[in-house]
Motif scaffolding. Structure first.
Motif, PDB file in Angstrom:
ATOM      1  N   UNK A 148       0.849  -1.189   0.000  1.00 49.89           N
ATOM      2  CA  UNK A 148       0.000   0.000   0.000  1.00 49.89           C
ATOM      3  C   UNK A 148       0.888   1.244   0.000  1.00 49.89           C
ATOM      4  N   UNK A 149       0.697   2.163  -0.943  1.00 46.57           N
ATOM      5  CA  UNK A 149       1.510   3.380  -0.970  1.00 46.57           C
ATOM      6  C   UNK A 149       1.174   4.284   0.219  1.00 46.57           C
ATOM      7  N   UNK A 150       2.032   5.244   0.531  1.00 48.39           N
ATOM      8  CA  UNK A 150       1.745   6.169   1.636  1.00 48.39           C
ATOM      9  C   UNK A 150       0.431   6.914   1.409  1.00 48.39           C
ATOM     10  N   UNK A 151      -0.365   6.993   2.473  1.00 47.37           N
ATOM     11  CA  UNK A 151      -1.682   7.608   2.388  1.00 47.37           C
ATOM     12  C   UNK A 151      -1.822   8.708   3.433  1.00 47.37           C
ATOM     13  N   UNK A 152      -2.783   9.620   3.250  1.00 48.11           N
ATOM     14  CA  UNK A 152      -3.043  10.632   4.280  1.00 48.11           C
ATOM     15  C   UNK A 152      -3.422   9.990   5.607  1.00 48.11           C
ATOM     16  N   UNK A 153      -3.242  10.743   6.681  1.00 45.86           N
ATOM     17  CA  UNK A 153      -3.453  10.184   8.029  1.00 45.86           C
ATOM     18  C   UNK A 153      -4.891   9.753   8.284  1.00 45.86           C
ATOM     19  N   UNK A 154      -5.822  10.238   7.510  1.00 46.92           N
ATOM     20  CA  UNK A 154      -7.220   9.890   7.749  1.00 46.92           C
ATOM     21  C   UNK A 154      -7.644   8.566   7.146  1.00 46.92           C
ATOM     22  N   UNK A 155      -6.700   7.811   6.580  1.00 48.99           N
ATOM     23  CA  UNK A 155      -7.056   6.562   5.912  1.00 48.99           C
ATOM     24  C   UNK A 155      -6.209   5.401   6.435  1.00 48.99           C
ATOM     25  N   UNK A 156      -6.847   4.250   6.556  1.00 47.59           N
ATOM     26  CA  UNK A 156      -6.169   2.998   6.881  1.00 47.59           C
ATOM     27  C   UNK A 156      -6.511   1.986   5.793  1.00 47.59           C
ATOM     28  N   UNK A 157      -5.491   1.477   5.111  1.00 41.79           N
ATOM     29  CA  UNK A 157      -5.682   0.468   4.069  1.00 41.79           C
ATOM     30  C   UNK A 157      -4.742  -0.688   4.362  1.00 41.79           C
ATOM     31  N   UNK A 158      -5.306  -1.878   4.503  1.00 43.28           N
ATOM     32  CA  UNK A 158      -4.518  -3.078   4.795  1.00 43.28           C
ATOM     33  C   UNK A 158      -4.857  -4.170   3.789  1.00 43.28           C
ATOM     34  N   UNK A 159      -3.865  -4.987   3.473  1.00 43.16           N
ATOM     35  CA  UNK A 159      -4.073  -6.132   2.603  1.00 43.16           C
ATOM     36  C   UNK A 159      -3.540  -7.394   3.255  1.00 43.16           C
ATOM     37  N   UNK A 160      -4.164  -8.524   2.952  1.00 42.46           N
ATOM     38  CA  UNK A 160      -3.713  -9.820   3.473  1.00 42.46           C
ATOM     39  C   UNK A 160      -3.877 -10.848   2.366  1.00 42.46           C
ATOM     40  N   UNK A 161      -2.889 -11.743   2.269  1.00 39.67           N
ATOM     41  CA  UNK A 161      -2.883 -12.751   1.214  1.00 39.67           C
ATOM     42  C   UNK A 161      -2.449 -14.082   1.798  1.00 39.67           C
ATOM     43  N   UNK A 162      -3.195 -15.138   1.501  1.00 40.62           N
ATOM     44  CA  UNK A 162      -2.840 -16.498   1.897  1.00 40.62           C
ATOM     45  C   UNK A 162      -2.991 -17.400   0.668  1.00 40.62           C
ATOM     46  N   UNK A 163      -2.001 -18.235   0.423  1.00 39.57           N
ATOM     47  CA  UNK A 163      -2.056 -19.114  -0.741  1.00 39.57           C
ATOM     48  C   UNK A 163      -2.510 -20.513  -0.341  1.00 39.57           C
ATOM     49  N   UNK A 164      -2.963 -21.270  -1.323  1.00 42.86           N
ATOM     50  CA  UNK A 164      -3.422 -22.635  -1.076  1.00 42.86           C
ATOM     51  C   UNK A 164      -2.281 -23.485  -0.553  1.00 42.86           C
ATOM     52  N   UNK A 165      -2.520 -24.180   0.543  1.00 44.25           N
ATOM     53  CA  UNK A 165      -1.506 -25.057   1.113  1.00 44.25           C
ATOM     54  C   UNK A 165      -0.397 -24.340   1.836  1.00 44.25           C
ATOM     55  N   UNK A 166      -0.479 -23.003   1.963  1.00 44.48           N
ATOM     56  CA  UNK A 166       0.541 -22.261   2.688  1.00 44.48           C
ATOM     57  C   UNK A 166       1.810 -21.993   1.902  1.00 44.48           C
ATOM     58  N   UNK A 167       1.817 -22.233   0.577  1.00 43.22           N
ATOM     59  CA  UNK A 167       3.011 -21.969  -0.229  1.00 43.22           C
ATOM     60  C   UNK A 167       3.152 -20.464  -0.455  1.00 43.22           C
ATOM     61  N   UNK A 168       4.382 -19.987  -0.811  1.00 40.13           N
ATOM     62  CA  UNK A 168       4.575 -18.551  -1.011  1.00 40.13           C
ATOM     63  C   UNK A 168       3.957 -18.018  -2.296  1.00 40.13           C
ATOM     64  N   UNK A 169       3.535 -18.901  -3.209  1.00 42.35           N
ATOM     65  CA  UNK A 169       3.016 -18.456  -4.497  1.00 42.35           C
ATOM     66  C   UNK A 169       1.507 -18.637  -4.535  1.00 42.35           C
TER      67      UNK A 169
END
Length: 365
Positions: A148-169
């Motif tokens: 997530x690029x830098x954002x103004x203080x009034x915003x919160x943006x989060x991302x989460x990613x999980x792959x099948x079987x726990x692999x990195x891809x």
């Protein structure tokens, strides 16, 4: 006849420069090969000198190191060299009982396995360790696209990613950009056909391409351009679903467009309830000149929005509509009064571990 002074004598290259020149004449790969050959010869001499004490299996040490460090051009010849050294060691053995014959069979089988691996590795053209480092770099590039690029203080943006079987891809990925001289955040969440490592290479290519398109085009032009890009790839499984959010960071106005993807969900802070935005559009990479509808709205202070992939809400035994209801119920419970770390909490609590899962949480404070 005048005497030559030190100043008249030609300057001699410094020792470090001569060392660097020698190293340049002998590439690193060749230096590694020379060292491994020397190690193999040394071990063979030890086995020949003390055949009853030094085991022949010691020759597997340079063989293993060679499989890790040598490239596909050098490794087959080195394996043949190890096999020749092994033959010399066998000839020196005092007696060949059943135990030694079995050990010899296993050693030659290992040489054959490494030799076969080297032929397969020639398709990539790099050594084992180098190939692994390249895969790690590819994985890091996929993950960095979702930063997530830098954002103004009034915003919160989060991302989460999980792959099948726990692999990195994973076949799910996120791309987020704020174009230069713009106050508009662009986020796209994509689900590539396939799972885990099978979709990881296509996800890598698409994440780079979509990142370029996302920062260069107007919001309404992104999904049509992404669809055209996928059509031009002519992949057998060249389709993907996507959802695109364009958000004005000053006013909170947003536009959502989807391509065969689960709908975005918005939290109204006033009522405390979640609603879904059903933006219609076909899957990317299947239909030419596809059209995508736009859902517009506003994120007011306290509001939130979720973008996610079907791995969060879909299982073989449950309809996707029921999965969305369950996700929104979990969001009410897990995000109540605390959005920090909410994306990770939701991804860990929902979806199938046999499917890729991705979620982006946007909150206006």
């Amino acid at each position: 006849m005048t005497a030559r002074t030190d100043a008249d004598r030609p300057a001699q290259p410094s020792r470090p420069r001569r060392v660097r020149r020698r190293r340049h004449l002998l590439p690193r790969a060749n230096r590694t090969l020379v060292l491994l050959v020397a190690l193999t010869v040394l071990i063979t001499l030890v086995v020949l000198a003390w055949p009853g004490t030094a085991p022949m299996t010691t020759l597997m040490i340079p063989l293993l190191l060679g499989s890790l460090l040598l490239g596909p051009r050098q490794l087959p010849w080195f394996v043949v060299f190890v096999m020749v050294m092994l033959m010399l060691a066998i000839a020196r053995q005092p007696e060949l009982d059943a135990r030694i014959v079995l050990a010899i069979t296993i050693l030659y089988a290992l040489c054959f396995i490494v030799l076969t691996t080297s032929f397969r590795r020639s398709r990539l053209g790099v050594a084992g360790v180098q190939g692994e480092s390249m895969l790690v770099d590819l994985r890091d590039r996929i993950l960095s696209q979702g930063g997530i690029p830098p954002l103004p203080s009034g915003w919160l943006v989060e991302g989460a990613l999980r792959s099948a079987g726990g692999t990195p891809f994973a076949g799910d990925f996120v791309v987020a950009v704020v174009p230069r001289d713009s106050d508009r955040l662009q986020i796209v969440v994509v689900d590539v056909s396939g799972k885990g490592e099978q979709a990881g290479t296509r996800a890598l290519l698409l994440s780079g391409a979509f990142g370029g398109l996302l920062g260069a085009l107007e919001p309404a032009e992104f999904l049509p351009a992404a669809n055209e890009y996928l059509l031009n790839q002519r992949w057998d499984e060249g389709f993907a679903t996507a959802i695109h959010l364009s958000l004005d960071l000053e006013s909170g106005d947003f536009e959502v467009r989807a391509a065969g993807h689960p709908p975005a969900a918005q939290l109204d802070a006033g009522s405390g309830r979640w609603s879904v935005h059903e933006a219609e559009g076909p899957v990317l990479g299947l239909i030419e000149d596809a059209e995508f509808t736009t859902v517009s709205g506003v994120l007011r202070p306290g509001d939130a929005m979720m973008l996610y992939t079907d791995g969060m809400v879909e299982t073989p035994k449950r309809d996707i509509g029921l999965g969305i209801d369950r996700m929104l119920g979990q969001a009410e419970r897990l995000l109540r009064g605390d959005f920090e770390g909410g994306a990770d909490r939701l991804v860990d609590a929902l979806g199938s571990h046999n499917d890729d899962r991705a979620l982006v949480l946007v909150h206006r404070r």
